[in-house]
Scaffold this motif. Structure first.
Motif, PDB file in Angstrom:
ATOM      1  N   GLN A  99      -0.901   7.029   3.974  1.00  0.00           N
ATOM      2  CA  GLN A  99      -0.621   7.481   2.619  1.00  0.00           C
ATOM      3  C   GLN A  99       0.878   7.669   2.398  1.00  0.00           C
ATOM      4  O   GLN A  99       1.407   7.305   1.347  1.00  0.00           O
ATOM      5  CB  GLN A  99      -1.379   8.788   2.348  1.00  0.00           C
ATOM      6  CG  GLN A  99      -2.892   8.598   2.262  1.00  0.00           C
ATOM      7  CD  GLN A  99      -3.649   9.913   2.278  1.00  0.00           C
ATOM      8  OE1 GLN A  99      -3.308  10.825   3.032  1.00  0.00           O
ATOM      9  NE2 GLN A  99      -4.684  10.011   1.460  1.00  0.00           N
ATOM     10  N   GLU A 103       3.531   5.508  -0.265  1.00  0.00           N
ATOM     11  CA  GLU A 103       4.175   6.201  -1.385  1.00  0.00           C
ATOM     12  C   GLU A 103       5.363   5.436  -1.969  1.00  0.00           C
ATOM     13  O   GLU A 103       5.460   5.273  -3.195  1.00  0.00           O
ATOM     14  CB  GLU A 103       4.595   7.612  -0.957  1.00  0.00           C
ATOM     15  CG  GLU A 103       3.451   8.604  -0.940  1.00  0.00           C
ATOM     16  CD  GLU A 103       3.897   9.985  -0.493  1.00  0.00           C
ATOM     17  OE1 GLU A 103       5.130  10.177  -0.293  1.00  0.00           O
ATOM     18  OE2 GLU A 103       3.043  10.866  -0.341  1.00  0.00           O
ATOM     19  N   ASN A 119      -7.422   5.464  -5.511  1.00  0.00           N
ATOM     20  CA  ASN A 119      -7.292   6.720  -6.245  1.00  0.00           C
ATOM     21  C   ASN A 119      -7.995   7.859  -5.527  1.00  0.00           C
ATOM     22  O   ASN A 119      -7.520   9.002  -5.516  1.00  0.00           O
ATOM     23  CB  ASN A 119      -7.848   6.564  -7.665  1.00  0.00           C
ATOM     24  CG  ASN A 119      -6.966   5.716  -8.547  1.00  0.00           C
ATOM     25  OD1 ASN A 119      -5.813   5.451  -8.224  1.00  0.00           O
ATOM     26  ND2 ASN A 119      -7.490   5.269  -9.681  1.00  0.00           N
ATOM     27  N   ALA A 120      -9.133   7.551  -4.893  1.00  0.00           N
ATOM     28  CA  ALA A 120      -9.862   8.570  -4.136  1.00  0.00           C
ATOM     29  C   ALA A 120      -9.050   9.063  -2.941  1.00  0.00           C
ATOM     30  O   ALA A 120      -9.268  10.170  -2.443  1.00  0.00           O
ATOM     31  CB  ALA A 120     -11.206   8.017  -3.664  1.00  0.00           C
ATOM     32  N   ARG A 121      -8.120   8.232  -2.484  1.00  0.00           N
ATOM     33  CA  ARG A 121      -7.254   8.602  -1.358  1.00  0.00           C
ATOM     34  C   ARG A 121      -5.895   9.096  -1.827  1.00  0.00           C
ATOM     35  O   ARG A 121      -4.959   9.215  -1.046  1.00  0.00           O
ATOM     36  CB  ARG A 121      -7.058   7.390  -0.436  1.00  0.00           C
ATOM     37  CG  ARG A 121      -8.359   6.897   0.206  1.00  0.00           C
ATOM     38  CD  ARG A 121      -8.874   7.855   1.239  1.00  0.00           C
ATOM     39  NE  ARG A 121     -10.030   7.315   1.948  1.00  0.00           N
ATOM     40  CZ  ARG A 121     -10.391   7.691   3.168  1.00  0.00           C
ATOM     41  NH1 ARG A 121      -9.694   8.606   3.822  1.00  0.00           N
ATOM     42  NH2 ARG A 121     -11.452   7.162   3.737  1.00  0.00           N
ATOM     43  N   ARG A 122      -5.793   9.373  -3.117  1.00  0.00           N
ATOM     44  CA  ARG A 122      -4.567   9.901  -3.724  1.00  0.00           C
ATOM     45  C   ARG A 122      -3.390   8.931  -3.576  1.00  0.00           C
ATOM     46  O   ARG A 122      -2.248   9.339  -3.377  1.00  0.00           O
ATOM     47  CB  ARG A 122      -4.209  11.272  -3.140  1.00  0.00           C
ATOM     48  CG  ARG A 122      -5.291  12.316  -3.341  1.00  0.00           C
ATOM     49  CD  ARG A 122      -4.839  13.700  -2.925  1.00  0.00           C
ATOM     50  NE  ARG A 122      -4.420  13.733  -1.516  1.00  0.00           N
ATOM     51  CZ  ARG A 122      -5.274  13.823  -0.489  1.00  0.00           C
ATOM     52  NH1 ARG A 122      -6.574  13.889  -0.716  1.00  0.00           N
ATOM     53  NH2 ARG A 122      -4.826  13.859   0.752  1.00  0.00           N
ATOM     54  N   VAL A 123      -3.700   7.642  -3.651  1.00  0.00           N
ATOM     55  CA  VAL A 123      -2.663   6.613  -3.646  1.00  0.00           C
ATOM     56  C   VAL A 123      -2.500   6.104  -5.066  1.00  0.00           C
ATOM     57  O   VAL A 123      -3.465   5.649  -5.687  1.00  0.00           O
ATOM     58  CB  VAL A 123      -3.023   5.451  -2.700  1.00  0.00           C
ATOM     59  CG1 VAL A 123      -1.973   4.339  -2.800  1.00  0.00           C
ATOM     60  CG2 VAL A 123      -3.150   5.944  -1.263  1.00  0.00           C
ATOM     61  N   ARG A 124      -1.297   6.207  -5.596  1.00  0.00           N
ATOM     62  CA  ARG A 124      -1.044   5.763  -6.969  1.00  0.00           C
ATOM     63  C   ARG A 124      -0.945   4.240  -7.005  1.00  0.00           C
ATOM     64  O   ARG A 124      -0.205   3.624  -6.249  1.00  0.00           O
ATOM     65  CB  ARG A 124       0.259   6.371  -7.490  1.00  0.00           C
ATOM     66  CG  ARG A 124       0.525   6.041  -8.968  1.00  0.00           C
ATOM     67  CD  ARG A 124       1.843   6.628  -9.443  1.00  0.00           C
ATOM     68  NE  ARG A 124       2.978   5.956  -8.837  1.00  0.00           N
ATOM     69  CZ  ARG A 124       3.763   6.497  -7.919  1.00  0.00           C
ATOM     70  NH1 ARG A 124       3.517   7.724  -7.472  1.00  0.00           N
ATOM     71  NH2 ARG A 124       4.796   5.825  -7.419  1.00  0.00           N
TER      72      ARG A 124
END
Length: 274
Positions: A99, A103, A119-124
């Protein structure tokens, strides 16, 4: 639906009362909807199943390389493959590092499924695949999630712009668990109850023949198909058909859904002999 996809198939009358076999898995239901909307009867026989297949050592090596030589862009093309990659880093306890490495990269997606996984892994996710033409990548590294034959064109296009491409395999195509629809297709072909067959990948042809061989029905398959409309999505698919002695009625140009469906309607209007 993209602008390149028709809301309905031109030549509505040509589709009436026709049976169209569809071997596509991912967009099979969408293809069936387009065919049915214009009066034909779709016969769904999914020939593929996407199976997670990630080599843990390759992922560890990828992260080692990434630390010292970052990727400018990372392209994710399938939901199953994206999920499999993160499941592998979960097992290696390296997901937080993945992650962090993502970034500063431009994260590119093809379609909604990889977007949801990221998105579920908080990756934009910054953009979609079609929007990267103006991004400068000369002399930069680009990570590409392998996506079958389509990767050849994508990687060649990226390399022609000066990028260094690194591919990561995250899934493989296998026979579907349920092969009954393919057996039904063989039955319908033998009984001359199919007017057209739509092929959207070379692996579909391989898997159809695998099932036919298991049933001792491969010998006459090319003859059956050559009596019908055979639609090919593009050159790779066409080569696979020709290698089996099957002559495509037409090849979509460009190799996209819109031209494929337009060509199908035109071919059905004319008939197999053109």
């Amino acid at each position: 639906m993209s602008a390149s996809e028709p809301s309905s198939v031109p030549g509505v009358a040509s589709m009436q009362s026709k049976v169209v076999a569809i071997l596509e898995t991912r967009t099979g239901e969408h293809l069936a909807e387009l065919v049915a909307r214009d009066g034909a009867t779709p016969l769904l026989a999914p020939a593929l199943e996407e199976v997670p297949d990630v080599e843990p050592g390759a992922v560890a090596a990828l992260l080692d390389s990434w630390r010292s030589n970052p990727f400018k862009m990372a392209i994710f093309q399938t939901g199953v493959g994206t999920r499999a990659l993160f499941q592998t880093t979960d097992a290696q306890e390296s997901t937080p590092e993945l992650q962090r490495l993502l970034e500063p990269a431009l994260v590119v997606v093809r379609g909604p499924k990889p977007t949801g996984e990221l998105n579920a892994r908080r990756v934009r996710t910054e953009t979609v695949l079609e929007a990267v033409a103006g991004v400068p990548i000369a002399g930069r590294r680009v990570l590409v999630q392998r996506y079958g034959e389509a990767n050849r064109r994508l990687c060649a296009a990226l390399e022609s712009r000066g990028a260094t491409v690194h591919e990561i395999a995250t899934y493989r195509w296998a026979l579907p668990k349920d092969t009954a629809p393919l057996m039904r297709l063989l039955d319908e072909l033998a009984a001359s109850r199919v007017d057209a067959v739509v092929f959207t990948s070379a692996v579909q042809i391989q898997n159809l023949y695998t099932i036919a061989e298991r049933a001792n029905r491969a010998g006459g398959l090319a003859q059956c198909l050559n009596a019908l409309i055979v639609a090919s999505i593009g050159p790779v698919c066409t080569r696979a058909l020709l290698s089996r002695g099957i002559r495509p009625t037409f090849e979509a140009n460009p190799p996209k859904l819109g031209p494929l469906m337009t060509g199908l309607a035109a071919a059905l209007k004319i008939g197999p002999s053109g």
